[in-house]
Design an enzyme around this catalytic site. Structure first.
Site, PDB file in Angstrom:
ATOM      1  N   CYS A 158       1.198  -0.769  -0.306  1.00  0.00           N
ATOM      2  CA  CYS A 158       0.028   0.477  -0.232  1.00  0.00           C
ATOM      3  C   CYS A 158       0.688   1.241  -0.207  1.00  0.00           C
ATOM      4  O   CYS A 158       2.195   1.067  -0.021  1.00  0.00           O
ATOM      5  CB  CYS A 158      -0.843  -0.157   1.221  1.00  0.00           C
ATOM      6  SG  CYS A 158      -1.598  -1.453   1.753  1.00  0.00           S
TER       7      CYS A 158
ATOM      8  N   ARG B  62       1.446   1.928  -6.156  1.00  0.00           N
ATOM      9  CA  ARG B  62       1.619   0.675  -4.579  1.00  0.00           C
ATOM     10  C   ARG B  62       0.302   0.463  -3.963  1.00  0.00           C
ATOM     11  O   ARG B  62       0.140  -0.417  -3.745  1.00  0.00           O
ATOM     12  CB  ARG B  62       1.828   1.257  -3.890  1.00  0.00           C
ATOM     13  CG  ARG B  62       3.190   2.231  -4.303  1.00  0.00           C
ATOM     14  CD  ARG B  62       3.902   2.555  -2.186  1.00  0.00           C
ATOM     15  NE  ARG B  62       4.105   2.284  -1.287  1.00  0.00           N
ATOM     16  CZ  ARG B  62       5.545   1.357  -1.381  1.00  0.00           C
ATOM     17  NH1 ARG B  62       6.154   1.026  -1.958  1.00  0.00           N
ATOM     18  NH2 ARG B  62       5.321   0.702  -0.032  1.00  0.00           N
TER      19      ARG B  62
ATOM     20  N   TRP C  39      -3.533  -1.194  -1.262  1.00  0.00           N
ATOM     21  CA  TRP C  39      -3.906  -2.740  -1.699  1.00  0.00           C
ATOM     22  C   TRP C  39      -4.158  -3.968  -1.177  1.00  0.00           C
ATOM     23  O   TRP C  39      -2.929  -4.416  -0.540  1.00  0.00           O
ATOM     24  CB  TRP C  39      -2.554  -3.135  -2.362  1.00  0.00           C
ATOM     25  CG  TRP C  39      -2.260  -4.324  -3.450  1.00  0.00           C
ATOM     26  CD1 TRP C  39      -2.139  -5.556  -2.986  1.00  0.00           C
ATOM     27  CD2 TRP C  39      -2.019  -5.117  -4.534  1.00  0.00           C
ATOM     28  NE1 TRP C  39      -1.482  -6.441  -4.003  1.00  0.00           N
ATOM     29  CE2 TRP C  39      -1.774  -6.177  -5.042  1.00  0.00           C
ATOM     30  CE3 TRP C  39      -2.788  -3.716  -5.894  1.00  0.00           C
ATOM     31  CZ2 TRP C  39      -2.205  -6.350  -6.311  1.00  0.00           C
ATOM     32  CZ3 TRP C  39      -3.498  -4.407  -6.959  1.00  0.00           C
ATOM     33  CH2 TRP C  39      -2.819  -5.603  -7.229  1.00  0.00           C
TER      34      TRP C  39
ATOM     35  N   ASN D  20       1.073   0.068   5.957  1.00  0.00           N
ATOM     36  CA  ASN D  20       1.134  -0.631   4.818  1.00  0.00           C
ATOM     37  C   ASN D  20       2.382  -1.291   5.626  1.00  0.00           C
ATOM     38  O   ASN D  20       3.597  -1.453   6.515  1.00  0.00           O
ATOM     39  CB  ASN D  20       2.313   0.271   4.185  1.00  0.00           C
ATOM     40  CG  ASN D  20       2.781  -0.304   2.882  1.00  0.00           C
ATOM     41  OD1 ASN D  20       2.158  -1.980   2.224  1.00  0.00           O
ATOM     42  ND2 ASN D  20       3.935  -0.236   2.311  1.00  0.00           N
ATOM     43  N   GLY D  21       1.703  -2.896   5.146  1.00  0.00           N
ATOM     44  CA  GLY D  21       2.394  -4.440   5.318  1.00  0.00           C
ATOM     45  C   GLY D  21       1.280  -4.954   6.226  1.00  0.00           C
ATOM     46  O   GLY D  21       0.998  -5.356   5.552  1.00  0.00           O
TER      47      GLY D  21
ATOM     48  N   GLU E 118       9.682 -21.218 -17.093  1.00  0.00           N
ATOM     49  CA  GLU E 118       9.588 -20.122 -17.659  1.00  0.00           C
ATOM     50  C   GLU E 118      11.203 -19.780 -17.787  1.00  0.00           C
ATOM     51  O   GLU E 118      10.394 -17.795 -18.135  1.00  0.00           O
ATOM     52  CB  GLU E 118       9.241 -19.961 -15.702  1.00  0.00           C
ATOM     53  CG  GLU E 118       9.301 -18.543 -15.292  1.00  0.00           C
ATOM     54  CD  GLU E 118       8.333 -17.815 -15.449  1.00  0.00           C
ATOM     55  OE1 GLU E 118       7.399 -18.874 -16.285  1.00  0.00           O
ATOM     56  OE2 GLU E 118       7.878 -16.718 -15.346  1.00  0.00           O
TER      57      GLU E 118
ATOM     58  N   LYS F 284      10.467 -15.952 -19.859  1.00  0.00           N
ATOM     59  CA  LYS F 284      11.082 -14.650 -19.789  1.00  0.00           C
ATOM     60  C   LYS F 284      11.853 -14.136 -20.880  1.00  0.00           C
ATOM     61  O   LYS F 284      11.412 -12.863 -21.740  1.00  0.00           O
ATOM     62  CB  LYS F 284      11.598 -14.639 -18.742  1.00  0.00           C
ATOM     63  CG  LYS F 284      10.784 -15.305 -17.358  1.00  0.00           C
ATOM     64  CD  LYS F 284      10.010 -14.026 -17.359  1.00  0.00           C
ATOM     65  CE  LYS F 284       8.300 -14.118 -17.733  1.00  0.00           C
ATOM     66  NZ  LYS F 284       7.717 -14.136 -16.720  1.00  0.00           N
TER      67      LYS F 284
ATOM     68  N   GLU G 273       9.801 -13.178 -24.127  1.00  0.00           N
ATOM     69  CA  GLU G 273       8.705 -12.460 -24.458  1.00  0.00           C
ATOM     70  C   GLU G 273       8.989 -10.959 -24.318  1.00  0.00           C
ATOM     71  O   GLU G 273       8.423 -10.091 -24.670  1.00  0.00           O
ATOM     72  CB  GLU G 273       7.173 -12.846 -23.154  1.00  0.00           C
ATOM     73  CG  GLU G 273       7.833 -12.235 -21.802  1.00  0.00           C
ATOM     74  CD  GLU G 273       6.644 -13.002 -20.926  1.00  0.00           C
ATOM     75  OE1 GLU G 273       5.357 -13.018 -21.004  1.00  0.00           O
ATOM     76  OE2 GLU G 273       6.796 -13.458 -19.751  1.00  0.00           O
TER      77      GLU G 273
ATOM     78  N   HIS H 192      14.786 -36.782 -27.501  1.00  0.00           N
ATOM     79  CA  HIS H 192      13.532 -37.465 -29.031  1.00  0.00           C
ATOM     80  C   HIS H 192      13.246 -36.284 -29.785  1.00  0.00           C
ATOM     81  O   HIS H 192      11.560 -36.070 -29.934  1.00  0.00           O
ATOM     82  CB  HIS H 192      12.387 -37.594 -28.039  1.00  0.00           C
ATOM     83  CG  HIS H 192      12.694 -38.844 -26.664  1.00  0.00           C
ATOM     84  ND1 HIS H 192      12.799 -40.428 -27.689  1.00  0.00           N
ATOM     85  CD2 HIS H 192      12.714 -38.767 -25.713  1.00  0.00           C
ATOM     86  CE1 HIS H 192      13.371 -40.771 -26.428  1.00  0.00           C
ATOM     87  NE2 HIS H 192      12.816 -40.203 -24.873  1.00  0.00           N
TER      88      HIS H 192
ATOM     89  N   LYS I 248      -0.777  -7.410 -20.120  1.00  0.00           N
ATOM     90  CA  LYS I 248      -0.662  -7.708 -18.497  1.00  0.00           C
ATOM     91  C   LYS I 248      -1.904  -8.631 -17.616  1.00  0.00           C
ATOM     92  O   LYS I 248      -1.622  -9.594 -16.946  1.00  0.00           O
ATOM     93  CB  LYS I 248       0.031  -6.287 -17.546  1.00  0.00           C
ATOM     94  CG  LYS I 248       0.004  -6.715 -15.420  1.00  0.00           C
ATOM     95  CD  LYS I 248       1.641  -7.446 -15.891  1.00  0.00           C
ATOM     96  CE  LYS I 248       1.609  -7.859 -14.412  1.00  0.00           C
ATOM     97  NZ  LYS I 248       2.943  -8.564 -14.781  1.00  0.00           N
TER      98      LYS I 248
HETATM   99  C1  G6P Z   1      -0.141 -12.553 -19.688  1.00  0.00           C
HETATM  100  C2  G6P Z   1       0.869 -12.330 -19.219  1.00  0.00           C
HETATM  101  C3  G6P Z   1       1.663 -12.975 -18.034  1.00  0.00           C
HETATM  102  C4  G6P Z   1       0.999 -13.823 -16.905  1.00  0.00           C
HETATM  103  C5  G6P Z   1      -0.553 -14.582 -17.480  1.00  0.00           C
HETATM  104  C6  G6P Z   1      -1.559 -15.286 -16.806  1.00  0.00           C
HETATM  105  O1  G6P Z   1      -0.227 -13.652 -19.961  1.00  0.00           O
HETATM  106  O2  G6P Z   1       1.536 -11.615 -20.172  1.00  0.00           O
HETATM  107  O3  G6P Z   1       3.305 -12.453 -17.552  1.00  0.00           O
HETATM  108  O4  G6P Z   1       1.230 -15.171 -16.691  1.00  0.00           O
HETATM  109  O5  G6P Z   1      -1.199 -12.925 -18.601  1.00  0.00           O
HETATM  110  O6  G6P Z   1      -1.886 -13.633 -15.787  1.00  0.00           O
HETATM  111  P1  G6P Z   1      -2.223 -14.076 -14.604  1.00  0.00           P
HETATM  112  O7  G6P Z   1      -2.789 -12.875 -13.969  1.00  0.00           O
HETATM  113  O8  G6P Z   1      -3.691 -15.136 -14.652  1.00  0.00           O
HETATM  114  O9  G6P Z   1      -1.466 -14.698 -13.174  1.00  0.00           O
END
Ligand code: G6P
Length: 608
Positions: free
Chosen positions: A2, A28, A75, A101-102, A480, A484, A487, A503, A603
């Site tokens: 927050c 935040r 938040w 905040n915390g 993962e 990264k 993307e 394979h 996002k």
């Molecule tokens: C989008 C974002 C990813 C994320 C995915 C799932 O593709 O670009 O970074 O991992 O959605 O999002 P979520 O909010 O469901 O974890």
């Protein structure tokens, strides 16, 4: 996460200043907003759920009277994002207002204790206990506000940055800090306290950092810092910050993604403060289910994949990780009242994940949620949900999401294992201790390896493809790492369980082809060494993420990145993913791309 802010001004009302500062802290959190000011011995409060602009439109945040006040942008972590849970929170008599905040870990015990002594609580937040504790300290003895806050914070366990005002001492703001950030700003005619520098940067660049375990008294004359432990005075000289407002929001980091990678130790610490009964409740549902699906997209899916190994290895529970967009096709007809769906979504709004959840709900399955956003659709449709506690993630590429979700899922698997009697107390204690050590481990990796990863990124920046290989639980880490890099650096990359590489994909390998091996010293180590040899024999350039004393793999690798040794296999994706996040970040920068805003991506993907 927050944002808190406080201000004492020598000329004029502070409400508009607080409002503007909260706008600058909105990154935040933005679930609710509130301000409290003092004027003529009275406390004035305005607060509501919603974003600052929406709340301002309805309530006009600027017309609160007085030249001293505090504010908050929230938040949610404890209590839904509703008006009643919006800060500031007050004591029974509404004479004290607190913003926080915390996470207060022992708030349930404190609340019960205070309720037994007659205190009336209005909200579901952990914060409200602070106001009542201060009220008691002020009433029961002739303490000053400063002493009462000192008394109160000494009873708190967890993380906090707080700012407190009281009608009893209407010229002071008392603040305190443990683990959550707090800085002071010193203007010509005003003093400020805030979660972060951007809050006051347009007003002053003269600042003082408040450290953990310190309490601050702000007054029109300036500031006084004391240690919470023994109330001894601390002297600290102000500093001048030369950040632009844009740099300040990123705390001096060039990109949000790098800032968020660096935030992971703090986020992991927060995940260790979950309320036990939610973990218990969720593990009860998992225990009773005939079949368990772990449903998610993107990075959250990779966390699910790793979690399926955790549930299997620790709690002997078979779970099915499913990419959400495939769920309806694959399981839509068979999911039923005996099925449990654990949906994992940072945003809680991903359309594919919600579609899977809806399908499961229609067929009477039990839905559980793990998300970063309390109040999101996922929290509304889940029987039980847990918050991953990482605060807003702004970089499109999820980083702190992965490690925070894994920490929560590991705790859940451990809880279930205990319930099922599948791990000995010794093993439980050992794993719990290792889990607790992860924030420090991650901190060390970032501290010691970032430069090394930067160098590796420079070396391989022109590579046309990348290959990521892992085994067991670290297959998920390999996926993962690939995601990264692909993307944000736009490097076509593939990831496979190492055993499957021969394979098919090995046919791509030729001289200089970069292959990243995620290679912890667990049961898969020996076979991984064999896979490294196979790749080397075909001329691949080996980049290995290894434990620091793994001389065997270091000897085989062209480049290696070290991770502290002794991390249990089930927790290993958390430290091992860090170098891969940094690699993707620096590859993107080397290739001239902005890692925060990769092309064509969003996002939160709210369309199917
Ligand atoms: C989008 C974002 C990813 C994320 C995915 C799932 O593709 O670009 O970074 O991992 O959605 O999002 P979520 O909010 O469901 O974890």
């Amino acid at each position: 996460m927050c944002g808190i802010f406080g201000c004492i001004s020598k000329n004029g009302n502070v409400a508009p200043i607080i409002h503007e500062a909260l706008k600058r802290l909105e990154y935040r959190g933005y679930d609710s907003v509130g301000e409290a000011t003092l004027y003529n011995g009275k406390l004035y409060i305005k607060k509501d759920q919603g974003k600052i602009d929406e709340v301002h439109k309805i309530h006009n945040l600027d017309d609160l009277p007085g030249n001293i006040g505090i504010g908050h942008t929230r938040w949610a972590t404890h209590g839904a994002p509703l008006k009643v849970n919006a800060h500031p929170h007050t004591d029974c008599d509404e004479q004290i207002a607190v913003v926080h905040n915390g996470i207060i870990e022992n708030f349930s015990e404190l609340k019960l204790e205070l309720e037994n002594r007659g205190h009336m609580f209005r909200s579901k937040t952990d914060t409200e206990v602070i106001a009542h504790l201060i009220e008691e300290a002020l009433k029961s003895s002739s303490l000053s506000l400063e002493e009462a806050v000192l008394d109160a914070v000494r009873r708190l366990e967890g993380s906090y940055a707080i700012a407190v005002v009281s009608t009893k001492e209407p010229d002071k703001i008392v603040c305190a800090r443990n683990e959550s950030p707090l800085v002071l700003g010193l203007g010509e005619n005003a003093v400020y306290c805030a979660s972060d520098i951007p809050a006051f940067l347009p007003l002053t660049n003269k600042m003082v950092v408040v450290n953990d375990g310190e309490l601050v008294v702000l007054s029109p004359e300036g500031f006084k810092i004391k240690k919470i432990s023994d109330a001894s005075l601390v002297t600290r000289e102000p500093k001048i910050v030369d950040w632009t407002p844009e740099m300040a929001v990123k705390q001096g980091y060039p990109h949000f993604m790098l800032k968020e990678i660096h935030e992971q130790p703090a986020c992991l610490r927060n995940t260790l403060r979950l309320q036990e009964h939610y973990l218990d409740l969720m593990s009860t549902f998992l225990d009773r289910a005939r079949e368990v699906f772990l449903v998610a997209c993107g990075t959250s899916y990779h966390a699910c994949l790793a979690a399926s190994y955790m549930f299997s290895k620790l709690a002997f529970l078979a779970t099915y990780p499913v990419i959400a967009s495939e769920f309806v096709e694959q399981h839509g007809k068979s999911v039923n009242i005996d099925s449990t769906i654990l949906a994992v979504s940072q945003s809680g709004e991903t359309a594919d994940t919600l579609a899977a959840v809806n399908c499961a709900r229609q067929r009477a399955a039990t839905v559980l949620g793990l998300t970063n956003v309390i109040g999101s659709t996922l929290t509304r449709v889940s029987r039980v949900y847990i918050c991953q506690q990482s605060g807003p993630e702004i970089g499109v590429a999820a980083t702190k999401t992965f490690t925070s979700q894994l920490s929560v899922l590991a705790q859940l698997a451990l809880r279930l294992a205990k319930k099922r009697g599948k791990v000995s107390q010794d093993e439980m204690d050992f794993l719990a201790e290792k889990l607790e050590s992860l924030p420090d481990v991650v901190e060390k990796i970032i501290e010691t390896q970032e430069e090394n990863v930067k160098r590796i990124a420079k070396k391989y920046k022109d590579a046309e493809t990348f290959f990521f290989l892992g085994r067991g639980i670290n297959t998920a880490t390999a996926y993962e790492g690939r995601l990264k890099l692909m993307e944000i650096a736009y490097v076509p990359a593939i990831a496979y369980p190492a055993g499957e590489s021969k394979h098919g994909p090995i046919s791509l390998v030729e001289k200089g082809f970069p292959v990243v091996f995620i290679c912890p010293r667990d049961g898969t180590h020996k076979t991984m060494v064999g896979n490294i040899m196979e790749m080397k024999a075909r001329g691949a350039s080996i980049i290995a993420v290894v434990e620091e004393d793994d001389d065997e793999v270091k000897g085989l690798a062209d480049d290696y990145i070290e991770v502290p040794r002794g991390i249990p296999e089930v927790l290993s994706p958390i430290p091992f993913v860090i170098p891969l996040q940094l690699l993707a970040y620096y590859m993107a920068v080397e290739r001239g791309h902005n890692p925060d805003t990769p092309r064509n991506l969003a996002k939160s993907v709210t369309v199917k």
